[in-house]
Each structure stands twice: as C-alpha cells, then as structure tokens.
Write a protein that holds these residues in place. Structure first.
Motif, PDB file in Angstrom:
ATOM      1  N   PHE A 383       0.616  -1.198  -0.475  1.00 35.24           N
ATOM      2  CA  PHE A 383       0.251  -0.166  -0.446  1.00 35.24           C
ATOM      3  C   PHE A 383       0.902   0.916   0.168  1.00 35.24           C
ATOM      4  N   THR A 384       2.123   1.289   0.530  1.00 39.10           N
ATOM      5  CA  THR A 384       2.270   2.383   0.919  1.00 39.10           C
ATOM      6  C   THR A 384       3.725   2.452   0.152  1.00 39.10           C
ATOM      7  N   GLY A 385       3.680   1.089  -0.479  1.00 41.75           N
ATOM      8  CA  GLY A 385       4.539   1.206  -1.692  1.00 41.75           C
ATOM      9  C   GLY A 385       4.519   1.780  -3.390  1.00 41.75           C
ATOM     10  N   LYS A 386       2.899   2.018  -2.949  1.00 42.91           N
ATOM     11  CA  LYS A 386       2.408   2.236  -4.299  1.00 42.91           C
ATOM     12  C   LYS A 386       2.456   1.692  -5.415  1.00 42.91           C
ATOM     13  N   ALA A 387       2.168   0.199  -5.028  1.00 44.96           N
ATOM     14  CA  ALA A 387       1.351  -1.176  -5.682  1.00 44.96           C
ATOM     15  C   ALA A 387      -0.152  -1.227  -5.496  1.00 44.96           C
ATOM     16  N   ALA A 388      -1.141  -0.866  -5.162  1.00 43.94           N
ATOM     17  CA  ALA A 388      -1.650  -0.678  -4.318  1.00 43.94           C
ATOM     18  C   ALA A 388      -2.879   0.398  -3.401  1.00 43.94           C
ATOM     19  N   ASP A 389      -4.453   0.045  -4.077  1.00 45.21           N
ATOM     20  CA  ASP A 389      -4.539   1.467  -3.320  1.00 45.21           C
ATOM     21  C   ASP A 389      -5.793   0.590  -2.246  1.00 45.21           C
ATOM     22  N   GLY A 390      -5.400  -0.937  -2.328  1.00 42.99           N
ATOM     23  CA  GLY A 390      -6.049  -1.857  -1.388  1.00 42.99           C
ATOM     24  C   GLY A 390      -5.916  -3.094  -1.844  1.00 42.99           C
ATOM     25  N   PHE A 391      -7.212  -4.081  -1.037  1.00 39.67           N
ATOM     26  CA  PHE A 391      -7.138  -4.842  -2.117  1.00 39.67           C
ATOM     27  C   PHE A 391      -8.008  -5.940  -1.382  1.00 39.67           C
ATOM     28  N   ASN A 392      -8.839  -6.614  -2.789  1.00 38.73           N
ATOM     29  CA  ASN A 392      -9.848  -7.583  -2.205  1.00 38.73           C
ATOM     30  C   ASN A 392      -9.026  -8.829  -2.420  1.00 38.73           C
ATOM     31  N   LEU A 393      -9.491  -9.071  -0.637  1.00 37.33           N
ATOM     32  CA  LEU A 393      -9.108 -10.843   0.244  1.00 37.33           C
ATOM     33  C   LEU A 393      -9.559 -11.314   0.044  1.00 37.33           C
ATOM     34  N   MET A 394      -8.916 -12.624   0.104  1.00 34.13           N
ATOM     35  CA  MET A 394      -9.182 -13.646  -0.467  1.00 34.13           C
ATOM     36  C   MET A 394      -9.249 -14.959   0.210  1.00 34.13           C
ATOM     37  N   PRO A 395      -9.669 -15.081   1.799  1.00 33.48           N
ATOM     38  CA  PRO A 395      -9.076 -16.319   2.458  1.00 33.48           C
ATOM     39  C   PRO A 395      -9.309 -17.611   1.974  1.00 33.48           C
ATOM     40  N   ALA A 396      -8.679 -18.071   2.401  1.00 32.63           N
ATOM     41  CA  ALA A 396      -8.780 -19.401   1.593  1.00 32.63           C
ATOM     42  C   ALA A 396      -9.586 -20.734   2.210  1.00 32.63           C
ATOM     43  N   THR A 397     -10.683 -20.529   3.546  1.00 28.05           N
ATOM     44  CA  THR A 397     -11.797 -21.122   3.825  1.00 28.05           C
ATOM     45  C   THR A 397     -12.395 -19.800   4.796  1.00 28.05           C
ATOM     46  N   TYR A 398     -14.200 -20.062   4.082  1.00 28.94           N
ATOM     47  CA  TYR A 398     -15.361 -19.519   5.058  1.00 28.94           C
ATOM     48  C   TYR A 398     -15.527 -20.426   6.026  1.00 28.94           C
ATOM     49  N   PRO A 399     -15.679 -19.902   7.043  1.00 28.37           N
ATOM     50  CA  PRO A 399     -16.173 -18.175   7.660  1.00 28.37           C
ATOM     51  C   PRO A 399     -14.507 -18.004   8.362  1.00 28.37           C
ATOM     52  N   GLY A 400     -13.676 -19.691   9.202  1.00 24.95           N
ATOM     53  CA  GLY A 400     -12.984 -19.317   9.648  1.00 24.95           C
ATOM     54  C   GLY A 400     -11.595 -18.364   8.653  1.00 24.95           C
ATOM     55  N   GLY A 401     -11.409 -18.575   8.055  1.00 27.04           N
ATOM     56  CA  GLY A 401     -10.385 -17.496   7.141  1.00 27.04           C
ATOM     57  C   GLY A 401     -11.234 -15.777   7.031  1.00 27.04           C
ATOM     58  N   LEU A 402     -11.699 -15.713   7.152  1.00 21.45           N
ATOM     59  CA  LEU A 402     -12.695 -14.415   7.340  1.00 21.45           C
ATOM     60  C   LEU A 402     -12.796 -13.454   8.865  1.00 21.45           C
ATOM     61  N   VAL A 403     -12.877 -14.469   9.433  1.00 24.42           N
ATOM     62  CA  VAL A 403     -13.247 -14.885  10.785  1.00 24.42           C
ATOM     63  C   VAL A 403     -11.294 -13.865  11.510  1.00 24.42           C
ATOM     64  N   ASP A 404     -10.253 -15.128  10.577  1.00 25.30           N
ATOM     65  CA  ASP A 404      -9.085 -14.743  11.208  1.00 25.30           C
ATOM     66  C   ASP A 404      -8.995 -12.848  10.907  1.00 25.30           C
ATOM     67  N   ILE A 405      -9.147 -12.666   9.531  1.00 24.28           N
ATOM     68  CA  ILE A 405      -8.917 -11.314   8.544  1.00 24.28           C
ATOM     69  C   ILE A 405      -9.636 -10.084   9.603  1.00 24.28           C
ATOM     70  N   ILE A 406     -11.219 -10.724   9.880  1.00 23.32           N
ATOM     71  CA  ILE A 406     -11.850  -9.330  10.877  1.00 23.32           C
ATOM     72  C   ILE A 406     -11.456  -9.709  12.333  1.00 23.32           C
ATOM     73  N   ASP A 407     -10.466 -10.196  12.854  1.00 27.93           N
ATOM     74  CA  ASP A 407     -10.640 -10.271  14.236  1.00 27.93           C
ATOM     75  C   ASP A 407      -9.333 -10.430  14.561  1.00 27.93           C
ATOM     76  N   GLY A 408      -8.552 -10.289  13.113  1.00 29.05           N
ATOM     77  CA  GLY A 408      -6.803 -10.201  13.313  1.00 29.05           C
ATOM     78  C   GLY A 408      -6.281  -8.949  13.008  1.00 29.05           C
TER      79      GLY A 408
END
Length: 443
Positions: A383-408
């Motif tokens: 982000f800070t290196g001007k490679a992206a303005d943000g990201f489309n997150l693609m967790p390996a599994t749902y819902p656990g992988g998404l929970v890891d992103i949201i809560d971690g």
C-alpha cells in the motif's frame, strides 16, 4: 499534519473459500452455494469488519468442461448475484455490494437497470464488475464461439459508454411528484440517449431514477493491454492479479499513468489486487493450516485448474514433471496465462508444481500467510509502496479464514491508522473516497 492515507479492503466471497479443497476441511460447513443464511452470515461479518465492500463472482458456465475433476470441487453452483445481492442489501446497512456481469453475453439496458435498481434498494452501495468473459464453456451456452479478444474489448468499451449514458437519463430533481398540479416528473429533467454504435442501438431513457451516489461504482477486471486502457478510461476500481511486488508497482504506475489522456485524476481509480490469505495466531499455526489444506488437494483438480488459468489449453500432452511451456497463446484470459508463465519462470517450477501452486494459492494471486502482524506488514508494504490502493481479500476458507482477517488483521491495520474504525459515509463512493460523478447533459 495530514492524516495517514487509508487503504481500501473488499472481501471476495467465493464458495467455501479460495483454496480449491476448502470444502473438504473439517471446520468448513458443507453447503452447495444455495444456503442464504451462509451468505448472510458472511456479509454481516464483512460489515462488522468495516470493509468497503463484498465482491461476488459470476459466470454462465462451469469453470471447465471435464466433469471428472469438476466433480471434486465445490465451486460449480452459485446464485445469480443479482438475486443474492438485493437480499443481502436488506440484512446489511453500510457495506458495498459488488458483482460481476459480462459485456459479451448481456445487453447494456438490462445491466444498467439491474445495478441502478440494486443501488436504490441498498441506498447507494452497488457496483458493477465489468468483465468480457474468457471461458469457452460460457460461449457454448450462448450458441457461439468465444469472441476474439480485441472484439470483446471493443464491445465492452461501447457497452460501458451506453450504460453510463443510461444512468444519466434523469436529473436528480426530475421527479417533482406534485399532487396539486398533477405533474409527476419534469420533462426537462429527462434526456434521450439515442445511441447508435457498432454493437448497440439504444434509445433510452432508463426506467429507474438517477443513483443515490450519482452512478453505481464501475469495477473492471482485466490486466491485458486492452483491459488496462479500458480501466483508465471508465473504471472507478480495478481488480487486478499480481504476485510479484515489482510487477504490482509497474501495473499501478502504468494504469494510473494512462488516466490523464481521459482527463481523469489518478485518485479517481482505486487499484485493488486480489490477495490470498492464511492467518494464524503464530507462524507455525499458519503453516499448519496451509499444509492441512494442501493435503486435501486432488492432483487431477490441480491440473484442471491450471489448464483453466492457462487459457483452457489441454496440458495432457506435456510432461507434468517438465518445464511449463512459455509460448502458449490464448483467445481466453490472457492475464492469467501470462501470470502462470511468469510465476513458473521466476520460481523454476515444473508443470505439476505450478498446478499445486495454483490449487493451493489462489489461482496465481499474491499469497500471504502468517500472523496478523505479518500479514498487516505485507499489506502495508504494498500500500505505502504504490503497488495498490487496497486489496480484494481472498481467505483460504470460510467462515474461519474471514474471521481471522476481521478479528486479527483488521485491528492491527486500525492500530496503525491504515484502516477505518467506523464507517463515515453511507454509499460505496463514500467508502472509496470517490466523488459523485456529474450528470452528463447531452446537447
């Protein structure tokens, strides 16, 4: 002192996760894509994390025509997103709602109407991900061979022009709705498009009022030369695929550098590559999650996915333990084909090894795994290196992988001032920091 720039984050919701064997994991619920409660829970989880938007894939065919490997995957049935997203709009309040529609197999009026309707139903949270279609199996469902790449993009450019023209059919104040005078709308507030082009003839006006956010957000997914040019001209967000940091920086600079030609400021387009994630409380836990999933991968599935990523080429004639062919061409998805060749070349992978990499790592997208701090570090670097303005997150599994992103990961980004702690606006354009587009009045 100026505030710290903040990244944008969307969740790409896909089946039971972005690892091809996610459905076989013991912690992943078995479902065939039609359980609304499952999608509702995921959408509300995304909104709890204050994400900009959730992103739904769509396609008009199975990813591959060989049913044997496909029978070992769960990504073969899914709702039409334009039926699912209105339902999710009712059970969420702020999060943006993005889905895919093809410019090759649809008509501008229908697409314009669907997304404008969703925009009103959601209070200004809709976005259209414009794709040209790269799957030969899709073409067969519409009775024609896959259109040539250049022709698909010529049609897409005109398609986007028509859709945007239709979205400007009505002025913001056209509907006066005066009971005393009997006047429902002001005729001066409506304009005809009367488009006559190489691919479409559309009179208008659109039978839905102007958007609560001016126009629904336009997303473009395509990294070819034609795709980059189309994004620079028309898109508010681009979904991209870069595994290598330097490639991501080059893509970012290239697309942003094209925008001046169209009188656009670079900040009016958000470049958001996909990022495949596995998060653990420790490095070892993340590696254990990765290893456990990989043990569930079927070899035939891996090679089938690789074939799809390499433009649908039949790879059975190549030595699986030999080098990845570097001279293949395709009329299908050129971005993924080039990405596969680049990854294999940079890492000296055999065809079999590349298949395993694709199956385990999100189809050639940038892959990160580690603790929440380590994942946040890597996102911050790009982000800070001007490679992206943000990201489309693609967790390996749902819902656990998404929970890891949201809560971690999200709390870690928030502590660094890199991501919002609360929504400050109501529309998707608000979340993305995009201006409301002015209505184009035709002479």
């Amino acid at each position: 002192m100026s505030p710290t720039p903040q990244m944008h984050l969307c969740a790409f919701l896909f089946s039971t996760g972005h690892h091809v064997a996610s459905w076989r994991h013991p912690d992943v619920p078995l479902q065939n894509g039609t359980d609304f409660q499952y999608w509702k829970d995921l959408a509300q989880l995304c909104e709890r994390g204050k994400l900009d938007a959730l992103f739904l894939y769509d396609g008009a065919a199975l990813p591959a025509m060989d049913l044997e490997p496909m029978s070992r995957m769960d990504r073969v049935t899914f709702f039409d997103p334009m039926t699912l997203l209105p339902a999710l709009a009712v059970v969420t309040d702020r999060i943006g709602l993005v889905s895919t529609s093809s410019t090759t197999y649809d008509q501008p009026y229908y697409v314009a109407r669907r997304y404008l309707s969703l925009d009103h139903l959601s209070g200004g949270r809709a976005a259209w991900n414009m794709v040209t279609g790269v799957n030969t199996a899709e073409a067969l469902n519409f009775g024609a061979p896959l259109m040539a790449h250049a022709d698909r993009y010529a049609r897409a450019r005109e398609f986007a022009e028509v859709v945007r023209g239709l979205w400007d059919s009505w002025s913001d104040d056209a509907f006066v709705m005066q009971k005393d005078t009997g006047r429902f709308f002001d005729p001066a507030g409506v304009q005809m498009l009367d488009h006559q082009g190489a691919h479409f003839s559309v009179r208008s006006p659109m039978c839905v009022p102007r958007s609560p956010q001016g126009q629904p957000v336009m997303v473009q997914a395509g990294g070819s030369e034609a795709g980059r040019e189309l994004a620079a001209e028309t898109a508010d967000m681009i979904y991209s695929v870069q595994d290598d940091l330097e490639e991501a920086k080059a893509f970012y600079a290239d697309v942003k550098g094209r925008m001046a030609t169209y009188g656009r400021h670079p900040d009016s387009l958000k470049i958001m590559p996909g990022v495949y994630t596995i998060v653990g409380s420790t490095v070892q836990e993340a590696e254990d999650k990765y290893g456990a999933l990989n043990e569930l991968v079927d070899g035939g599935v891996a090679m089938s996915l690789l074939s799809w990523c390499m433009g649908g080429h039949d790879l059975s004639g190549y030595d699986p333990d030999g080098p990845v062919p570097q001279d293949l061409t395709t009329n299908a998805g050129t971005t993924h084909l080039k990405q596969m060749a680049s990854i294999a070349r940079a890492r000296n992978l055999t065809l079999r090894q590349l298949g395993t990499h694709v199956a385990a790592g999100g189809y050639g997208h940038w892959s990160v795994r580690g603790t929440p701090t380590q994942v946040a570090d890597q996102l911050e670097e790009r982000f800070t290196g001007k490679a992206a303005d943000g990201f489309n997150l693609m967790p390996a599994t749902y819902p656990g992988g998404l929970v890891d992103i949201i809560d971690g990961v999200i709390p870690e980004l928030q502590r660094r001032g890199l991501f919002r702690t609360e929504y400050t606006g109501r529309t998707l354009r608000d979340h993305l920091g995009l201006a409301v587009p002015k209505r184009q009045v035709r002479a």
